[in-house]
Design a protein around this motif. Sequence first.
Motif, PDB file in Angstrom:
ATOM      1  N   UNK A   1     -80.015  -2.536 -26.786  1.00 28.50           N
ATOM      2  CA  UNK A   1     -78.792  -1.737 -26.778  1.00 28.50           C
ATOM      3  C   UNK A   1     -79.056  -0.408 -26.073  1.00 28.50           C
ATOM      4  N   UNK A   2     -78.005   0.134 -25.472  1.00 33.40           N
ATOM      5  CA  UNK A   2     -78.062   1.466 -24.882  1.00 33.40           C
ATOM      6  C   UNK A   2     -76.803   2.237 -25.234  1.00 33.40           C
ATOM      7  N   UNK A   3     -76.972   3.515 -25.534  1.00 34.31           N
ATOM      8  CA  UNK A   3     -75.830   4.381 -25.839  1.00 34.31           C
ATOM      9  C   UNK A   3     -76.068   5.729 -25.193  1.00 34.31           C
TER      10      UNK A   3
ATOM     11  N   UNK B   1     -65.727   5.359 -24.699  1.00 33.67           N
ATOM     12  CA  UNK B   1     -64.649   6.127 -25.322  1.00 33.67           C
ATOM     13  C   UNK B   1     -64.686   7.545 -24.781  1.00 33.67           C
ATOM     14  N   UNK B   2     -63.507   8.082 -24.487  1.00 38.77           N
ATOM     15  CA  UNK B   2     -63.381   9.461 -24.003  1.00 38.77           C
ATOM     16  C   UNK B   2     -62.422  10.218 -24.909  1.00 38.77           C
TER      17      UNK B   2
ATOM     18  N   UNK C   1     -68.625   8.607 -24.705  1.00 33.62           N
ATOM     19  CA  UNK C   1     -69.727   7.761 -25.155  1.00 33.62           C
ATOM     20  C   UNK C   1     -69.629   6.408 -24.473  1.00 33.62           C
ATOM     21  N   UNK C   2     -70.723   5.980 -23.865  1.00 32.98           N
ATOM     22  CA  UNK C   2     -70.796   4.707 -23.153  1.00 32.98           C
ATOM     23  C   UNK C   2     -71.875   3.848 -23.803  1.00 32.98           C
ATOM     24  N   UNK C   3     -71.586   2.553 -23.934  1.00 33.22           N
ATOM     25  CA  UNK C   3     -72.510   1.645 -24.627  1.00 33.22           C
ATOM     26  C   UNK C   3     -72.697   0.357 -23.833  1.00 33.22           C
ATOM     27  N   UNK C   4     -73.885  -0.226 -24.004  1.00 26.44           N
ATOM     28  CA  UNK C   4     -74.186  -1.532 -23.435  1.00 26.44           C
ATOM     29  C   UNK C   4     -74.988  -2.334 -24.440  1.00 26.44           C
ATOM     30  N   UNK C   5     -74.596  -3.597 -24.649  1.00 23.41           N
ATOM     31  CA  UNK C   5     -75.345  -4.544 -25.462  1.00 23.41           C
ATOM     32  C   UNK C   5     -75.275  -5.889 -24.752  1.00 23.41           C
ATOM     33  N   UNK C   6     -75.859  -6.928 -25.345  1.00 27.99           N
ATOM     34  CA  UNK C   6     -75.879  -8.213 -24.666  1.00 27.99           C
ATOM     35  C   UNK C   6     -76.024  -9.357 -25.653  1.00 27.99           C
TER      36      UNK C   6
END
Length: 665
Positions: free
Chosen positions: A605-607, A641-642, A626-631
């Motif tokens: 995960x990345x945030x 989200x802004x 806030x920006x997120x990446x998972x898989x």
Amino acid sequence: MADRNFTVIENEWITLKDGTRLAARIWMPEGTEQNPVPAVLEYLPYRKRDGTCARDESTYPVFAAAGIAGVRVDIRGSGESEGVIDGEYTPRELSDGCEIIEWIASQPWSNGKVGMMGISWGGFNCLQVAALKPPALKAVISIASTVDRYNDDIHYKNGCHLSAQLSWAATMLAYQSRSPDPALVGEQWKEMWLERLENEAFFMEEWLEHQRRDDFWRHGSISENFDGFPIPALVIAGWADGYRNTPIKAVEGLGGKARALIGPWVHKYPHFAWPKPRADFHSEAIRWWNRWLRDEKNDAEQLPQMRAYILDGPSPALRRNEDPGRWIAKDVWTSPEMRNFAIAGDGSLTAGASSAKGVGDVYLRSPLDTGTAAGEYFTLKPDAEMAGDQRIDDAGSLTFETHPLLEAQDYLGQPVLSLDVACGADTANLVARLVDIHPDGTATRVAFGVLNLAHRNGNARPIPMEKNHKARVTLVLDACGYRFRAGHRIRLSLSTSYWPMILPPPTDPGLTIDTATLSLSLPLLGDHREIVVPQPANPNPLPHYVEHSPGKTRRTVERDMTKGLTHYRIYEDTGLSEHPDTGYATQDIRDETWSIAPGDPHSMTGRSTWTCVARRDDWSVRTVSTSRLACTQTEWITSAKVEAFEGEQKIFEKSFEKRIKRDFM
């Protein structure tokens, strides 16, 4: 002209054909009524009012004093420019750039000749705009840029997914979400701000729709048609930056139209970059502009095709203020002669292929958190953003090294690794690092390369590996200019992970490596001459602003031994600083965390959260994005989200969420 006076136009509106007004800051030499002058354009989304003002104010007054107008323009939808930005290097952005050049050339103060320059985004788009051949554009200076958007930018690298893609999407979401300055745009500032917030995109969604090198990435890659590039280009980069390949690729592709300069630097302009020694960028640039924008007969055409700083065994450090080495020149760049190494029967890395025996097939499956000493893909400071002591990552790698060298060896160019590998899945990642082992065991990364094995035959059409069957693969490492000293050893480190710089593939099968087939070719420095590259006279060229709170930096790795998780954390706070002339104060905070369970690629995960503050007197605005990446095994999962605040009142909120199929990645 060296002492010529100038004036600064804080905001000039450039109206495009569709009626959109772009905001420009102009440094104008005096006396243009009698003597029109050339102009240099820098065209960015990084906000002239606050984001780049310090570096702009270090350079454009020098240009103006030399009789060259500086025109710094905010891209549509950024800073004070109207509209909404629609992506990176889009056809509209480049078309707008051509219109700006036409506008500059038509001004009464202009001699009709325009140059274009920039670092990173501005280095990219000056090459891309030049490829469109606007008549008034006569030369460019491109710093820390690329000629190949797929393989040498912040998104993908040889089919591997760079974590910097999320970091950059988060950065751009933060930049896109900021308000224009009411002091420049007037009462419409809030209307402009809300239009941006409502219509901005989360760029990562589009980038992830293009996981292979398709037309999306070919657009803007001047390597697609080097022969059609029309004008002289001075191409500059630093060994400590992710864009180190571009000067070599530019001189190889553009031939006599290009000149290359590569220093020891991070992702900064050479006159204030680290590690030192720096270069006198202002004199370099003025010579270049005077030759191509004024037809002055100087020595710009006689510059060597390649000038490079050859690093001389630097050691990793908490901060690398200055790297040992020397400047060399090659008047004509040619493909370097290669020195070949192979694995001998004793497991050592040995020059010459005739003695290659290898040690047989070796199975390698690196822990998924191998790579925490990699540093950033592109570096802004010479601290932990640069690659650290490689012994940390070598613990999870397969390594081969030479015996201590009897004499120094000098290299300049891109190393090449070839070997036979097999894996039990459609794909896996292969990472190769060239490492300098000092007599005390300290390990300095010299170069690295990564390869998604499904991209072994090219990046346009991935081909799955035939399971458990050996395939011949070739991996071209990033360029280096380096001296391995006598008594040091050359190490080749191989791993199947390089986290968090590259993200893990859908499965973690490991690789079987046939060491008897391994061949490492290193580019010899060859014929050259020693030169002096002048350093800037001013050791502190950036202006100093009013500091209301100091900046902070933290970068940590935490291994949770009870939960089996590794966390890589980044915290950057610029502090709150105020421009003394405008009263405009800003602060940016980046808080980013990457996490992974070393045995589970789907745990990644990345945030990345950005908080951006701007204020003047009793006016203040703030955005939190806030920006997120998972898989999963089959999908990338993105969300963002802004939130926007005027004073303490929330005036806007927007969310993004998308799941995108993984494409052999």
